[in-house]
Design a protein around this motif. Structure first.
Motif, PDB file in Angstrom:
ATOM      1  N   SER A  48      29.420  33.206  44.224  1.00  0.00           N
ATOM      2  CA  SER A  48      29.898  34.084  43.162  1.00  0.00           C
ATOM      3  C   SER A  48      31.076  33.397  42.483  1.00  0.00           C
ATOM      4  O   SER A  48      32.001  32.944  43.152  1.00  0.00           O
ATOM      5  CB  SER A  48      30.329  35.428  43.760  1.00  0.00           C
ATOM      6  OG  SER A  48      30.703  36.302  42.741  1.00  0.00           O
ATOM      7  N   GLU A  50      34.000  33.918  39.576  1.00  0.00           N
ATOM      8  CA  GLU A  50      34.701  34.874  38.720  1.00  0.00           C
ATOM      9  C   GLU A  50      35.369  34.110  37.587  1.00  0.00           C
ATOM     10  O   GLU A  50      36.159  33.200  37.829  1.00  0.00           O
ATOM     11  CB  GLU A  50      35.762  35.621  39.530  1.00  0.00           C
ATOM     12  CG  GLU A  50      35.188  36.446  40.654  1.00  0.00           C
ATOM     13  CD  GLU A  50      36.268  37.000  41.575  1.00  0.00           C
ATOM     14  OE1 GLU A  50      37.452  37.032  41.178  1.00  0.00           O
ATOM     15  OE2 GLU A  50      35.913  37.381  42.697  1.00  0.00           O
ATOM     16  N   ASN A  52      37.863  34.589  34.466  1.00  0.00           N
ATOM     17  CA  ASN A  52      38.834  35.463  33.806  1.00  0.00           C
ATOM     18  C   ASN A  52      39.348  34.749  32.568  1.00  0.00           C
ATOM     19  O   ASN A  52      40.017  33.728  32.678  1.00  0.00           O
ATOM     20  CB  ASN A  52      39.998  35.805  34.734  1.00  0.00           C
ATOM     21  CG  ASN A  52      39.583  36.729  35.855  1.00  0.00           C
ATOM     22  OD1 ASN A  52      38.461  37.244  35.854  1.00  0.00           O
ATOM     23  ND2 ASN A  52      40.448  36.938  36.812  1.00  0.00           N
ATOM     24  N   ASN A  58      38.344  32.278  41.159  1.00  0.00           N
ATOM     25  CA  ASN A  58      38.219  32.241  42.615  1.00  0.00           C
ATOM     26  C   ASN A  58      37.973  30.808  43.089  1.00  0.00           C
ATOM     27  O   ASN A  58      37.720  29.921  42.296  1.00  0.00           O
ATOM     28  CB  ASN A  58      37.123  33.199  43.099  1.00  0.00           C
ATOM     29  CG  ASN A  58      35.753  32.871  42.531  1.00  0.00           C
ATOM     30  OD1 ASN A  58      35.640  32.315  41.444  1.00  0.00           O
ATOM     31  ND2 ASN A  58      34.713  33.223  43.256  1.00  0.00           N
ATOM     32  N   ASP A  87      35.914  39.061  30.858  1.00  0.00           N
ATOM     33  CA  ASP A  87      35.850  38.613  32.244  1.00  0.00           C
ATOM     34  C   ASP A  87      34.417  38.741  32.730  1.00  0.00           C
ATOM     35  O   ASP A  87      33.747  39.745  32.447  1.00  0.00           O
ATOM     36  CB  ASP A  87      36.772  39.453  33.136  1.00  0.00           C
ATOM     37  CG  ASP A  87      38.242  39.255  32.785  1.00  0.00           C
ATOM     38  OD1 ASP A  87      38.564  38.273  32.088  1.00  0.00           O
ATOM     39  OD2 ASP A  87      39.062  40.080  33.217  1.00  0.00           O
ATOM     40  N   TYR A  88      33.954  37.748  33.468  1.00  0.00           N
ATOM     41  CA  TYR A  88      32.571  37.706  33.940  1.00  0.00           C
ATOM     42  C   TYR A  88      32.509  37.336  35.408  1.00  0.00           C
ATOM     43  O   TYR A  88      33.380  36.632  35.911  1.00  0.00           O
ATOM     44  CB  TYR A  88      31.761  36.659  33.152  1.00  0.00           C
ATOM     45  CG  TYR A  88      31.603  36.965  31.699  1.00  0.00           C
ATOM     46  CD1 TYR A  88      30.502  37.681  31.247  1.00  0.00           C
ATOM     47  CD2 TYR A  88      32.538  36.553  30.760  1.00  0.00           C
ATOM     48  CE1 TYR A  88      30.352  37.976  29.897  1.00  0.00           C
ATOM     49  CE2 TYR A  88      32.395  36.843  29.417  1.00  0.00           C
ATOM     50  CZ  TYR A  88      31.301  37.552  28.997  1.00  0.00           C
ATOM     51  OH  TYR A  88      31.152  37.848  27.663  1.00  0.00           O
ATOM     52  N   VAL A  89      31.449  37.781  36.054  1.00  0.00           N
ATOM     53  CA  VAL A  89      31.114  37.320  37.398  1.00  0.00           C
ATOM     54  C   VAL A  89      29.694  36.780  37.317  1.00  0.00           C
ATOM     55  O   VAL A  89      28.780  37.469  36.875  1.00  0.00           O
ATOM     56  CB  VAL A  89      31.201  38.451  38.445  1.00  0.00           C
ATOM     57  CG1 VAL A  89      30.695  37.968  39.795  1.00  0.00           C
ATOM     58  CG2 VAL A  89      32.622  38.968  38.570  1.00  0.00           C
ATOM     59  N   SER A  91      26.826  35.161  39.705  1.00  0.00           N
ATOM     60  CA  SER A  91      26.524  35.000  41.126  1.00  0.00           C
ATOM     61  C   SER A  91      25.067  34.615  41.339  1.00  0.00           C
ATOM     62  O   SER A  91      24.194  34.941  40.533  1.00  0.00           O
ATOM     63  CB  SER A  91      26.856  36.277  41.887  1.00  0.00           C
ATOM     64  OG  SER A  91      26.185  37.376  41.328  1.00  0.00           O
TER      65      SER A  91
END
Length: 113
Positions: A48, A50, A52, A58, A87-89, A91
């Motif tokens: 995953s 992250e 920002n 991360n 902001d995106y994640v 994964s």
């Protein structure tokens, strides 16, 4: 190591990032592409990332698959511009499904529009 594969998928990733404002987006990847390049093991392909405001938030340094994806995404000017807007994640699960989520609060997204 995985940059060639991620570069192949980048145009689709870009489209799905844009669409993620309306909901989570999933891209089914070809498992064989990754197993050819990697050690051939089926486990361990899970991460995953992250993002920002256009930066990785991360720690992914021990994960070459994730590091290479982040590198390819941030080197593309258009993708980087998308990532800087919200902001995106991003994964990957063990079924080789890449999920893109816009984690910006809905109120903030509608106010910017």
């Amino acid at each position: 190591m995985y940059t060639q594969i991620w570069t192949k998928y980048l145009p689709i990733i870009k489209i799905l990032l844009k669409r993620s404002v309306n909901g989570d987006q999933v891209l089914d990847l070809n498992r064989i592409d990754f197993e050819r390049v990697g050690s051939g093991r089926k486990a361990g392909y899970k991460f995953s990332i992250e993002f920002n405001k256009g930066r990785v938030a991360n720690i992914i340094s021990g994960l070459p698959l994730a590091s290479d994806l982040a590198l390819v995404m941030l080197e593309d000017a258009n993708v980087k511009a998308i990532l800087q807007q919200s902001d995106y994640v991003v994964s990957l699960n063990t079924k080789f499904q890449l999920t893109m989520k816009n984690v910006e609060p809905k109120e903030a997204v509608t106010e910017q529009a």
